[in-house]
Design a protein around this motif. Structure first.
Motif, mmCIF file in Angstrom:
data_model
loop_
_atom_site.group_PDB
_atom_site.id
_atom_site.type_symbol
_atom_site.label_atom_id
_atom_site.label_comp_id
_atom_site.label_asym_id
_atom_site.label_seq_id
_atom_site.Cartn_x
_atom_site.Cartn_y
_atom_site.Cartn_z
ATOM 1 N N ASN A 611 0.826 -1.213 0.000
ATOM 2 C CA ASN A 611 0.000 0.000 0.000
ATOM 3 C C ASN A 611 0.858 1.259 0.000
ATOM 4 O OD1 ASN A 611 -2.337 -1.508 -0.007
ATOM 5 N ND2 ASN A 611 -2.632 -1.404 2.202
ATOM 6 N N TYR A 628 -5.527 0.769 -8.747
ATOM 7 C CA TYR A 628 -6.295 1.633 -7.858
ATOM 8 C C TYR A 628 -7.759 1.212 -7.773
ATOM 9 C CZ TYR A 628 -2.196 4.571 -7.641
ATOM 10 O OH TYR A 628 -0.921 5.040 -7.405
ATOM 11 N N LEU A 631 -8.701 -1.170 -4.902
ATOM 12 C CA LEU A 631 -8.888 -0.662 -3.549
ATOM 13 C C LEU A 631 -10.373 -0.664 -3.173
ATOM 14 C CD1 LEU A 631 -6.396 2.355 -3.612
ATOM 15 C CD2 LEU A 631 -6.034 0.073 -2.637
ATOM 16 N N LYS A 633 -12.805 1.412 -3.738
ATOM 17 C CA LYS A 633 -13.328 2.681 -3.253
ATOM 18 C C LYS A 633 -13.849 3.496 -4.436
ATOM 19 C CE LYS A 633 -9.956 3.075 0.543
ATOM 20 N NZ LYS A 633 -8.881 3.954 1.117
ATOM 21 N N THR A 665 -10.766 7.185 -3.492
ATOM 22 C CA THR A 665 -9.466 7.097 -4.155
ATOM 23 C C THR A 665 -9.288 8.375 -4.963
ATOM 24 O OG1 THR A 665 -9.553 4.691 -4.319
ATOM 25 C CG2 THR A 665 -8.037 5.818 -5.790
ATOM 26 N N SER A 763 -5.551 -10.475 -6.290
ATOM 27 C CA SER A 763 -5.910 -9.534 -5.245
ATOM 28 C C SER A 763 -6.512 -10.234 -4.039
ATOM 29 C CB SER A 763 -6.890 -8.497 -5.787
ATOM 30 O OG SER A 763 -8.069 -9.128 -6.226
ATOM 31 N N LYS A 766 -4.088 -10.990 -1.377
ATOM 32 C CA LYS A 766 -3.422 -9.844 -0.775
ATOM 33 C C LYS A 766 -1.924 -9.894 -1.008
ATOM 34 C CE LYS A 766 -6.882 -9.256 2.808
ATOM 35 N NZ LYS A 766 -7.136 -9.119 4.249
#
Length: 829
Positions: A611, A628, A631, A633, A665, A763, A766
């Motif tokens: 991150n 991005y 994320l 968001k 974001t 993803s 992680k």
């Protein structure tokens, strides 16, 4: 006849198809629980299982096609079962995501490969893909004339070749070729292509339909001589190919001295006529040469025999020089034909050709092939457009089964595992060669490549179940799999950052300061704008071990170092860090920030560092957008026609620093460097609005788009007040993005689904963009399904600017779930 031939072959393959939400009653499919199913698997036995969890009518068509494939697959020794997922029995093949479907290919209990079931769009595609995967060695896929010529030269004097062109993978013609290869693959070398240009280069004028050639290479002893080629003129069906190959096995010319009415050969059994060339003792040699020439001209169309008139006990008309026998039981014809072309014409005009169909009850509608000429996927389109581009492949070492181990153990190596039949692989091969050009004469790292279509066993042993994959091999270390962007610059960055062993052991305060300032590794700063230093007291053993594990995991992604000397307090006091701690040196901003690491495990450290590599207010480009978006968001995007106003940037950075934008974001998009942004704005507004313009795009839920009032200045106060109104529901969206899919013309062309599913697996774990491989499969040791038969290594989505420019607009203007998928999805080829 063919069924009995196929039934004698069996193969130890388990082909597992996973459907996530479907339940239906199909009598021909036995229903088992996961535990029961896996307990029935036996070494040397084949099994095809369809995993189901809940109702989903959208998969009914697929289940119908799978049901049609049951009987043909059983003919190849592959049984089929439906497995009902139950809560009491956990299995990793019982997924959770609604839109995820997979196909798993096993040998015994060992996983060989996975397919997206979008490619298995009908019964023909299912059978074709299964057999294609099993017959890697028996069926070579080629894309260039040079590759075809190499195979031909290798087999001269040894074996014959069956060369087939099909319009696309998964078509009925592809299935027919694979079924023939299943039977004859050990006798003949099958070669397959979907390249029209390659078919045209070998002399075929009509390239609209699928073709099959038989290359007569076994009799050729002179390597400079080309193998004689015979074209199969009938449609590519399994029975037609069978008849054609059987006719190739028959003698070119047979001498007989008996009544033609009584003569029977394999040709008549195959439905082909017989042509007798009448000869006599005085003209025997000339007649035999003529008969052989006619034999080559009619090969695959008719049987040719030399009839010795002087030895016959029956009379034939004195003037007759040709006898034609159409089929068994019919009277023969006595002809007077003084020209070879007349003989050929008579046979071709009088051939009785039965239209052979394997599945009379399957009224398969052929797709409009005009649409296939337009590649919906830009990767495949680029590969097709650049198909004649000559790559300097000699800059990389081509590996084989014999040279692989010796090469990767003799020197530090980067190896590209690819499949010659896959568009993404061939596209990335171009980037890989560009990398070799950049590193020519400057790198000690050997760049190598191996075509898994030719050497599947090597790739299986190296845990390669998806393509393309890049691995780094260093002496004394486990291989490291690269999972970053499939582009030249990103792979170059990975290689350069992998030159040092991370984490670097820092031994003095002075060395630590040089490390944090960028002086210690100044030649690598351009590849890593952030350097990470872990600070620990000498007694913090567990914390140091966790950081060391994280540093090794991040090798090739970022530079990491560790300092744990007695005087570590000097650094902790200077940078206000409570031990254990991370120091993040941001070289572009010339600052060092600290983060606490108390009770932080290796996986958490990896996530913290990953991150930290993200910019706080990034410029969105085609390449970095997926990073991005993951994320999860809403995007706060400032659209600008060039560089952004410093005051606007200052306002955004202030709100970021004060934690007001943590739920968003924040980013900006330069329309001059990313012109596709204009199309994005035109999707939001009927007329392109004046710039700069600030919008909130809620891609992940709802699809609402909110625009900052154009009559207000972008200041900290105005922006914060507007965002609070948006959050409270006091602002109306300017548009709502539809949750629609952007579908390719055919399911098999949905390459984005394949790649994005791989990215969502990445993803979900992680993990960063490079993965340390700890479980390399070095042998074919069998393991149970729930004992991790093979570790599936994640790969990042291919988002290279040249190919994917239009996808940026689609990602922003269409709901993101249709292209990227949910973060818990998993995918492996």
């Amino acid at each position: 006849m063919m069924s009995s031939s196929f039934n004698i072959f069996s193969v130890g393959i388990s082909f597992v198809m996973v459907c996530i939400f479907y339940k239906s009653s199909v009598d021909s499919l036995p229903e088992l629980s996961p535990q029961k199913y896996f307990s029935t698997l036996q070494s040397g036995k084949a099994s095809l299982a369809y995993f189901c969890q809940a109702d989903s009518p959208s998969t009914s068509i697929f289940l119908e096609e799978l049901n049609k494939a049951v009987k043909p697959l059983q003919d190849y020794g592959i049984s089929v079962a439906k497995v009902n997922c139950v809560k009491e029995e956990a299995s990793r093949y019982c997924g959770k995501e609604k839109d995820l479907m997979k196909a798993y290919l096993f040998r015994g209990n060992i996983l060989l490969r996975e397919f997206p079931t979008d490619t298995l769009f009908d019964v023909n595609a299912i059978i074709a893909h299964v057999l294609f995967a099993l017959l890697f060695n028996e069926v070579k896929y080629v894309t260039t004339l040079e590759r075809l010529q190499n195979i031909e030269d290798t087999l001269k004097g040894k074996a014959n070749i069956a060369f087939a062109y099909v319009r696309a993978i998964g078509t009925p013609e592809h299935r027919a070729v694979m079924e023939a290869a299943f039977v004859y693959g050990t006798t003949y070398q099958f070669v397959l292509t979907t390249e029209i240009a390659l078919l045209g280069s070998i002399g075929t004028e009509d390239i609209e339909y699928a073709h099959l050639y038989f290359f007569h290479c076994k009799p050729v002893l002179d390597l400079t001589q080309q193998c004689r080629r015979t074209l199969m003129e009938q449609p590519l069906t399994t029975l037609n190919i069978y008849r054609f190959i059987k006719s190739m096995e028959a003698p070119l010319l047979t001498e007989v001295a008996e009544d033609p009415q009584q003569v029977s050969t394999v040709h008549l059994q195959l439905g082909l006529p017989l042509v007798f060339i009448v000869s006599q003792q005085a003209t025997y040699e000339a007649d035999r040469r003529t008969a052989e020439w006619i034999g080559w001209r009619l090969l695959g169309k008719a049987g040719v025999l030399l009839l010795l008139r002087d030895s016959l006990e029956v009379d034939i008309p004195q003037q007759a020089n040709v006898v034609f026998k159409r089929e068994e039981g019919m009277p023969v014809e006595y002809l007077v034909l003084h020209d070879i072309d007349l003989v050929i014409s008579h046979v071709e005009n009088n051939m009785y050709t039965e239209e052979v169909r394997e599945d009379e009850d399957n009224d398969i509608e052929e797709p409009d092939m005009d649409t296939l000429g337009i590649q919906d996927d830009e990767v495949a389109e680029t590969v097709y457009r650049d198909r004649k581009r000559q790559l300097p492949l000699e800059l990389t070492v081509e590996l084989t089964e014999e040279t692989f181990n010796a090469t990767v153990t003799a020197s530090d190596s980067i190896v590209l595992f690819y499949a010659g039949w896959q568009a993404v692989s061939m596209a990335f091969l171009q980037s890989y060669i560009d990398l070799a050009i950049k590193l020519k004469g400057t790198s000690t790292m050997l760049l190598a490549r191996i075509n898994c279509a030719d050497w599947s066993d090597v790739c299986t042993k190296q845990n390669v179940t998806e393509f393309p994959v890049v691995k780094m091999y260093k002496e004394g270390e486990n291989p490291v799999s690269y999972a970053g962007m499939l582009g030249t610059e990103d792979l170059l960055r990975f290689i350069q950052l992998s030159r040092i062993s991370c984490p670097v052991n820092i031994t003095s305060v002075q060395e630590a300061e040089e490390y944090l300032s960028g002086e210690l590794y100044k030649d690598l700063i351009s590849y890593s704008s952030v350097s990470v230093l872990g600070l620990f007291s000498p007694t913090m053993t567990t914390a140091k071990e966790d950081f060391t594990e994280a540093g090794k995991y991040l090798k090739g992604c970022v530079i990491t170092g560790i300092y744990s000397e007695e005087d570590v307090s000097i650094l902790s006091n200077k940078y206000t860090a409570t031990l254990p701690a991370l120091l993040l040196a941001r070289h572009k901003e010339d600052k060092v920030e600290s983060l606490p690491l108390a009770n932080t495990h290796a996986q958490d450290i990896v996530q913290i560092i990953t991150n930290s590599l993200l910019e706080t207010f990034p410029e969105i480009t085609v390449e970095n957008l997926p990073t991005y978006l993951r994320l999860q968001k809403p995007l706060l995007v400032l659209f600008s026609d060039g560089s952004i106003n410093p005051q606007y940037k200052k306002a955004m950075l202030t709100l970021i620093k004060e934690k007001h934008l943590d739920s968003l974001t924040p980013c900006w998009l330069n329309l001059k460097t990313t012109p596709v942004g204009r199309g994005v704005l035109q999707m939001y507004f009927d007329v392109l609005p004046p710039l700069p313009l600030l919008v909130v795009v809620n891609l992940h839920s709802g699809g609402q788009v909110f625009a900052f009032p154009s009559d207000q200045a972008i200041t900290e106060q105005n922006l914060l007040l507007w965002l609070k109104k948006v959050e409270a529901g006091l602002e109306s969206p300017i548009t709502i993005l539809p949750a629609q899919e952007w579908k390719p013309p055919l399911p098999a062309y949905n390459f984005l689904h394949m790649m994005d599913a791989a990215a969502s697996q990445h993803s979900s774990r992680k993990s960063p963009e490079c993965v340390k491989e700890t479980d390399v499969q070095e042998n074919d040791k069998e393991q149970h399904e729930d004992k991790s038969a093979i570790k599936k290594e994640p790969t990042e989505t291919l988002r290279i600017k040249h190919w994917n420019r239009r996808f940026l607009g689609q990602l922003i203007t269409g709901r993101i779930s249709t292209l990227i998928g949910s973060p818990n999805q998993t995918f492996t080829m």
